[in-house]
Scaffold this motif. Structure first.
Motif, PDB file in Angstrom:
ATOM      1  N   LEU A 167      66.818  33.133  40.288  1.00  0.00           N
ATOM      2  CA  LEU A 167      67.029  32.343  41.510  1.00  0.00           C
ATOM      3  C   LEU A 167      67.320  33.292  42.673  1.00  0.00           C
ATOM      4  O   LEU A 167      68.150  34.187  42.541  1.00  0.00           O
ATOM      5  N   ARG A 180      67.314  28.536  48.839  1.00  0.00           N
ATOM      6  CA  ARG A 180      67.435  28.827  47.404  1.00  0.00           C
ATOM      7  C   ARG A 180      66.076  28.594  46.759  1.00  0.00           C
ATOM      8  O   ARG A 180      65.461  27.548  46.984  1.00  0.00           O
ATOM      9  N   CYS A 181      65.637  29.548  45.965  1.00  0.00           N
ATOM     10  CA  CYS A 181      64.320  29.418  45.349  1.00  0.00           C
ATOM     11  C   CYS A 181      64.363  29.931  43.915  1.00  0.00           C
ATOM     12  O   CYS A 181      64.709  31.083  43.665  1.00  0.00           O
ATOM     13  N   LEU A 182      64.012  29.052  42.990  1.00  0.00           N
ATOM     14  CA  LEU A 182      63.920  29.450  41.582  1.00  0.00           C
ATOM     15  C   LEU A 182      62.449  29.700  41.252  1.00  0.00           C
ATOM     16  O   LEU A 182      61.568  28.917  41.645  1.00  0.00           O
ATOM     17  N   LYS A 205      63.367  25.117  33.198  1.00  0.00           N
ATOM     18  CA  LYS A 205      63.704  25.716  34.511  1.00  0.00           C
ATOM     19  C   LYS A 205      64.389  24.677  35.409  1.00  0.00           C
ATOM     20  O   LYS A 205      65.353  24.975  36.109  1.00  0.00           O
ATOM     21  N   LEU A 209      68.101  24.789  37.026  1.00  0.00           N
ATOM     22  CA  LEU A 209      68.287  24.718  38.479  1.00  0.00           C
ATOM     23  C   LEU A 209      69.263  23.605  38.845  1.00  0.00           C
ATOM     24  O   LEU A 209      70.169  23.800  39.664  1.00  0.00           O
ATOM     25  N   CYS A 212      72.755  24.621  37.932  1.00  0.00           N
ATOM     26  CA  CYS A 212      73.260  25.654  38.851  1.00  0.00           C
ATOM     27  C   CYS A 212      73.630  25.042  40.202  1.00  0.00           C
ATOM     28  O   CYS A 212      74.687  25.351  40.757  1.00  0.00           O
ATOM     29  N   ALA A 291      66.856  23.193  47.380  1.00  0.00           N
ATOM     30  CA  ALA A 291      66.279  24.301  46.610  1.00  0.00           C
ATOM     31  C   ALA A 291      64.781  24.072  46.449  1.00  0.00           C
ATOM     32  O   ALA A 291      64.298  22.937  46.556  1.00  0.00           O
ATOM     33  N   LEU A 293      61.445  25.021  43.880  1.00  0.00           N
ATOM     34  CA  LEU A 293      60.999  25.532  42.580  1.00  0.00           C
ATOM     35  C   LEU A 293      59.572  26.035  42.761  1.00  0.00           C
ATOM     36  O   LEU A 293      58.640  25.235  42.963  1.00  0.00           O
ATOM     37  N   ASN A 314      69.197  38.050  44.386  1.00  0.00           N
ATOM     38  CA  ASN A 314      68.579  37.613  43.142  1.00  0.00           C
ATOM     39  C   ASN A 314      69.713  37.354  42.150  1.00  0.00           C
ATOM     40  O   ASN A 314      70.498  38.258  41.864  1.00  0.00           O
TER      41      ASN A 314
END
Ligand SMILES: NC(=O)C1=CN([C@@H]2O[C@H](COP(=O)(O)OP(=O)(O)OC[C@H]3O[C@@H](n4cnc5c(N)ncnc54)[C@H](O)[C@@H]3O)[C@@H](O)[C@H]2O)C=CC1
Ligand SMILES: NCC(=O)COP(=O)(O)O
Length: 367
Positions: A167, A180-182, A205, A209, A212, A291, A293, A314
């Protein structure tokens, strides 16, 4: 409730606490031929840090002293290294005293691998609350015989977790908007992405996410943007079939499974980031998303680095301890010049402190 994190230790809104309660951070120095030691020294020279956390460096003392001496001359860095604990995890590696900045070798690759492992051992044994890693070079690890895609996979293997995620998080200095990017897939060749992406992988995933966002960032009902894979998300099957064949059905089922979470997708990957750009630069309300994805490395990291290179962090989610890292690499091209920016390393330290505080807060509420 945590809504994000302070990017800059000098503007920190992190809470100061008595020494014994301060998060204990291990910072392995990364590849010693790269900018890792320099950015770590610049970050830990920050006077506020020592009121917020207990820092232990993991690396090679003579090399670090040499870097500090050079930074004293070039940028006037003021730091008393004798006040900062350093664990010498690879002091006996032959050749460590003879390395040249900007010239990675098997020795530097092996050293960075040993330092990371020492930090992980400490975290697993309760010596540290978090590991904040400086950058390593994957190709150099491979040359040294350590055949991992990156630090993330070593952390996961040592922690014995098979579900983990990469993330990236950053806070806009212009608007305060949290990005925020997963990444659903990470360090694999592009041609493997359509095969590695499966409904099961997407589910795990998304689960990571959501957990989190809820636990680490205090967002009980997050809104998540999910990218398509193909141009225009496949244009109704004309530009790729993954969306119609399984991604859209997977998303419909995921939304039913998570009624308290809003999932929006499959957003055409090129337009997914337009509102993020506005939210980052001008109006934090422009993006409705908490966020993103992204389905593969560059789909997520090109926009993240375009918006936030040098301040994004990261973080590995799914581990039993906190792990953060800067968003950039070893920058061998500028090692030893004194010009490496430490903002992303500072942000990684700040986020680690905040995540540890948040986890302690949650566990004290549960007990
Ligand atoms: N967290 C980690 O351990 C990461 C490691 N890497 C590794 O780093 C190695 C080099 O990767 P590259 O693609 O060249 O990316 P890089 O991030 O090391 O460098 C890209 C460009 O940005 C500049 N740059 C990077 N960090 C900077 C900083 N703090 N201040 C000023 N300029 C900075 C460099 O000089 C270079 O021009 C690779 O072997 C890769 O595996 C890459 C990304 C993350
Ligand atoms: N592109 C992100 C990156 O390379 C970080 O890798 P890792 O070493 O943290 O697994």
């Amino acid at each position: 409730m945590q809504q994000g994190f302070s990017i800059n230790l000098s503007q920190s809104n992190l809470s100061h606490s008595p020494t014994r309660l301060r998060p204990r951070l291990a910072i392995p120095l990364g590849d010693p031929a790269g900018i890792g030691p320099e950015i770590v020294l610049k970050a830990i020279a920050h006077p506020t840090l020592h009121t917020l956390a207990q820092v232990t460096l993991v690396g090679h003392a003579p090399g670090l002293a040499k870097t500090l001496s050079s930074l004293r001359d070039t940028v006037g860095l003021d730091l008393d290294l004798s006040q900062i604990p350093l664990v010498e995890a690879a002091a006996t590696i032959a050749g460590l005293d003879a390395i040249e900045l900007g010239q990675p070798t098997e020795v530097t690759g092996h050293a960075s691998f040993c330092w990371l492992n020492r930090a992980i051992t400490g975290a697993l044994q309760g010596e540290f609350d978090a590991v904040v890693t400086a950058p390593i070079a994957k190709s150099v690890w491979h040359a040294a015989g350590h055949l991992y895609p990156g630090q993330t996979e070593v952390l996961a293997e040592r922690a014995e977790v098979d579900r983990f995620g990469m993330l990236f998080a950053a806070r806009s200095p212009h608007t305060g908007w949290p990005l925020r990017c997963l990444l659903a897939t990470t360090h694999i060749p592009l041609q493997q992405v359509p095969t590695v992406l499966t409904p099961e992988l997407m589910t795990h995933k998304l689960d990571l996410l959501v957990a989190c966002l809820q636990q680490d960032f205090g967002l009980s009902s997050p809104h998540i943007a999910i990218a398509g894979l193909n141009p225009h998300s496949g244009e109704a099957g004309k530009l790729g079939t993954e969306e119609v064949e399984w991604l859209q059905p997977w998303l419909t089922a995921a939304q039913q499974r998570y009624p308290q979470v809003k999932l929006t997708g499959l957003i055409p990957p090129d337009t997914m980031w337009v509102s993020a750009g506005h939210a980052w630069h001008t109006d934090r309300q422009a993006s409705p998303f908490d966020a993103y994805l992204a389905l593969y490395h560059d789909q997520g990291l090109i926009p993240v680095k375009l918006l936030a290179f040098d301040r994004a962090v990261n973080t590995t989610i799914g581990l039993p301890f906190v792990r953060t890292s800067p968003d950039h690499g070893t920058a061998f091209d500028i090692a030893g010049k004194g010009i490496a920016r430490s903002d992303s390393m500072e942000a990684a330290i700040a986020l680690a402190i905040e995540l540890v505080q948040q986890r302690k807060h949650l566990s004290s509420r549960e007990n």
